[in-house]
Design a protein around this motif. Sequence first.
Motif, PDB file in Angstrom:
ATOM      1  N   ALA A   1       0.813  -1.221   0.000  1.00  0.00           N
ATOM      2  CA  ALA A   1       0.000   0.000   0.000  1.00  0.00           C
ATOM      3  C   ALA A   1       0.844   1.268   0.000  1.00  0.00           C
ATOM      4  O   ALA A   1       0.434   2.296  -0.531  1.00  0.00           O
ATOM      5  CB  ALA A   1      -0.936   0.007   1.202  1.00  0.00           C
ATOM      6  N   ASP A   2       2.031   1.212   0.557  1.00  0.00           N
ATOM      7  CA  ASP A   2       2.906   2.388   0.615  1.00  0.00           C
ATOM      8  C   ASP A   2       3.991   2.387  -0.462  1.00  0.00           C
ATOM      9  O   ASP A   2       4.873   3.239  -0.440  1.00  0.00           O
ATOM     10  CB  ASP A   2       3.575   2.487   1.995  1.00  0.00           C
ATOM     11  N   THR A   3       3.932   1.453  -1.378  1.00  0.00           N
ATOM     12  CA  THR A   3       4.936   1.371  -2.445  1.00  0.00           C
ATOM     13  C   THR A   3       4.552   2.303  -3.583  1.00  0.00           C
ATOM     14  O   THR A   3       3.503   2.129  -4.199  1.00  0.00           O
ATOM     15  CB  THR A   3       5.046  -0.077  -2.974  1.00  0.00           C
ATOM     16  N   PRO A   4       5.356   3.307  -3.881  1.00  0.00           N
ATOM     17  CA  PRO A   4       5.021   4.238  -4.958  1.00  0.00           C
ATOM     18  C   PRO A   4       4.882   3.511  -6.302  1.00  0.00           C
ATOM     19  O   PRO A   4       5.682   2.644  -6.634  1.00  0.00           O
ATOM     20  CB  PRO A   4       6.206   5.199  -4.997  1.00  0.00           C
ATOM     21  N   GLY A   5       3.834   3.860  -7.036  1.00  0.00           N
ATOM     22  CA  GLY A   5       3.615   3.299  -8.357  1.00  0.00           C
ATOM     23  C   GLY A   5       2.964   1.920  -8.370  1.00  0.00           C
ATOM     24  O   GLY A   5       2.660   1.395  -9.430  1.00  0.00           O
ATOM     25  N   TYR A   6       2.738   1.329  -7.191  1.00  0.00           N
ATOM     26  CA  TYR A   6       2.132  -0.010  -7.134  1.00  0.00           C
ATOM     27  C   TYR A   6       0.664   0.075  -7.526  1.00  0.00           C
ATOM     28  O   TYR A   6      -0.057   0.965  -7.095  1.00  0.00           O
ATOM     29  CB  TYR A   6       2.276  -0.596  -5.726  1.00  0.00           C
ATOM     30  N   ARG A   7       0.237  -0.857  -8.360  1.00  0.00           N
ATOM     31  CA  ARG A   7      -1.170  -0.954  -8.746  1.00  0.00           C
ATOM     32  C   ARG A   7      -1.773  -2.186  -8.076  1.00  0.00           C
ATOM     33  O   ARG A   7      -1.192  -3.272  -8.122  1.00  0.00           O
ATOM     34  CB  ARG A   7      -1.320  -1.060 -10.256  1.00  0.00           C
TER      35      ARG A   7
ATOM     36  N   GLY B   1      -2.881   6.093  -9.163  1.00  0.00           N
ATOM     37  CA  GLY B   1      -2.482   6.378  -7.795  1.00  0.00           C
ATOM     38  C   GLY B   1      -2.503   7.876  -7.533  1.00  0.00           C
ATOM     39  O   GLY B   1      -2.563   8.692  -8.453  1.00  0.00           O
ATOM     40  N   GLU B   2      -2.439   8.223  -6.279  1.00  0.00           N
ATOM     41  CA  GLU B   2      -2.470   9.635  -5.885  1.00  0.00           C
ATOM     42  C   GLU B   2      -1.132  10.301  -6.191  1.00  0.00           C
ATOM     43  O   GLU B   2      -0.069   9.768  -5.883  1.00  0.00           O
ATOM     44  CB  GLU B   2      -2.758   9.725  -4.388  1.00  0.00           C
ATOM     45  N   ARG B   3      -1.198  11.466  -6.816  1.00  0.00           N
ATOM     46  CA  ARG B   3       0.016  12.242  -7.094  1.00  0.00           C
ATOM     47  C   ARG B   3       0.374  13.040  -5.849  1.00  0.00           C
ATOM     48  O   ARG B   3      -0.453  13.746  -5.297  1.00  0.00           O
ATOM     49  CB  ARG B   3      -0.211  13.187  -8.266  1.00  0.00           C
TER      50      ARG B   3
ATOM     51  N   TYR C   1       3.192  15.706  -4.028  1.00  0.00           N
ATOM     52  CA  TYR C   1       4.279  16.655  -4.268  1.00  0.00           C
ATOM     53  C   TYR C   1       5.350  16.455  -3.214  1.00  0.00           C
ATOM     54  O   TYR C   1       5.135  16.662  -2.017  1.00  0.00           O
ATOM     55  CB  TYR C   1       3.758  18.094  -4.228  1.00  0.00           C
ATOM     56  N   GLN C   2       6.503  15.992  -3.663  1.00  0.00           N
ATOM     57  CA  GLN C   2       7.642  15.805  -2.774  1.00  0.00           C
ATOM     58  C   GLN C   2       8.902  15.846  -3.648  1.00  0.00           C
ATOM     59  O   GLN C   2       9.391  14.815  -4.116  1.00  0.00           O
ATOM     60  CB  GLN C   2       7.533  14.459  -2.044  1.00  0.00           C
ATOM     61  N   PRO C   3       9.427  17.041  -3.869  1.00  0.00           N
ATOM     62  CA  PRO C   3      10.548  17.199  -4.805  1.00  0.00           C
ATOM     63  C   PRO C   3      11.786  16.383  -4.466  1.00  0.00           C
ATOM     64  O   PRO C   3      12.523  15.980  -5.355  1.00  0.00           O
ATOM     65  CB  PRO C   3      10.865  18.690  -4.745  1.00  0.00           C
ATOM     66  N   GLY C   4      12.023  16.073  -3.215  1.00  0.00           N
ATOM     67  CA  GLY C   4      13.219  15.331  -2.830  1.00  0.00           C
ATOM     68  C   GLY C   4      13.077  13.816  -2.985  1.00  0.00           C
ATOM     69  O   GLY C   4      14.036  13.078  -2.778  1.00  0.00           O
ATOM     70  N   HIS C   5      11.902  13.348  -3.344  1.00  0.00           N
ATOM     71  CA  HIS C   5      11.680  11.911  -3.470  1.00  0.00           C
ATOM     72  C   HIS C   5      12.420  11.372  -4.696  1.00  0.00           C
ATOM     73  O   HIS C   5      12.429  12.002  -5.747  1.00  0.00           O
ATOM     74  CB  HIS C   5      10.172  11.629  -3.595  1.00  0.00           C
ATOM     75  N   PRO C   6      13.050  10.195  -4.591  1.00  0.00           N
ATOM     76  CA  PRO C   6      13.816   9.671  -5.728  1.00  0.00           C
ATOM     77  C   PRO C   6      12.967   9.385  -6.971  1.00  0.00           C
ATOM     78  O   PRO C   6      13.492   9.373  -8.079  1.00  0.00           O
ATOM     79  CB  PRO C   6      14.422   8.367  -5.203  1.00  0.00           C
TER      80      PRO C   6
ATOM     81  N   TYR D   1       6.564  15.824  -8.462  1.00  0.00           N
ATOM     82  CA  TYR D   1       5.473  14.915  -8.095  1.00  0.00           C
ATOM     83  C   TYR D   1       5.878  13.466  -8.335  1.00  0.00           C
ATOM     84  O   TYR D   1       6.645  13.155  -9.237  1.00  0.00           O
ATOM     85  CB  TYR D   1       4.227  15.201  -8.929  1.00  0.00           C
ATOM     86  N   PHE D   2       5.340  12.561  -7.507  1.00  0.00           N
ATOM     87  CA  PHE D   2       5.460  11.130  -7.786  1.00  0.00           C
ATOM     88  C   PHE D   2       4.090  10.496  -7.568  1.00  0.00           C
ATOM     89  O   PHE D   2       3.240  11.028  -6.861  1.00  0.00           O
ATOM     90  CB  PHE D   2       6.540  10.459  -6.922  1.00  0.00           C
ATOM     91  N   VAL D   3       3.886   9.361  -8.218  1.00  0.00           N
ATOM     92  CA  VAL D   3       2.595   8.663  -8.145  1.00  0.00           C
ATOM     93  C   VAL D   3       2.693   7.566  -7.093  1.00  0.00           C
ATOM     94  O   VAL D   3       3.567   6.694  -7.169  1.00  0.00           O
ATOM     95  CB  VAL D   3       2.217   8.064  -9.514  1.00  0.00           C
ATOM     96  N   GLY D   4       1.791   7.621  -6.122  1.00  0.00           N
ATOM     97  CA  GLY D   4       1.748   6.604  -5.076  1.00  0.00           C
ATOM     98  C   GLY D   4       0.958   5.389  -5.539  1.00  0.00           C
ATOM     99  O   GLY D   4       0.548   5.285  -6.693  1.00  0.00           O
TER     100      GLY D   4
END
Length: 129
Positions: A32-38, A68-70, A72-77, A84-87
């Motif tokens: 559930a907390d893995t970014p980009g996981y579907r 997934g929810e976008r 905003y976290q510029p420092g995220h890899p 932005y990154f997609v959760g």
Amino acid sequence: MSDFNASMASSASGMVAQTSRLRLSAENIANADTPGYRAKQMQFQLQTGADGALRVLPGRVELSSLDGERTYQPGHPMADAEGYFVGSNVNLATEIANAREAQRSYEANLRMFDQARQMASSLIGLLRR
């Protein structure tokens, strides 16, 4: 006796299908907390066996089409050029409800299997007399 066997086969197939469903829910919850996981979803299929018993088979596993929810976290890899990154698109409440439903369905199939087994055993006991 074939009716008892068909009934136990139907119940056993239901337990296998619900086990697969519970495994998918557990995978979704774990990620559930893995970014980009579907989230993974599965449909069941019905099959009629040679003995005439209906069996439930786990179907093809598909990925959820929801985005997934976008965040905003510029420092995220995994952030894009805009920061932005997609959760993941996993809904924990839905997954917990699916897991409970799969567990209860498994238990119902187990009770049906045990009931058919007990009836077959009683019939064999009566025939031995």
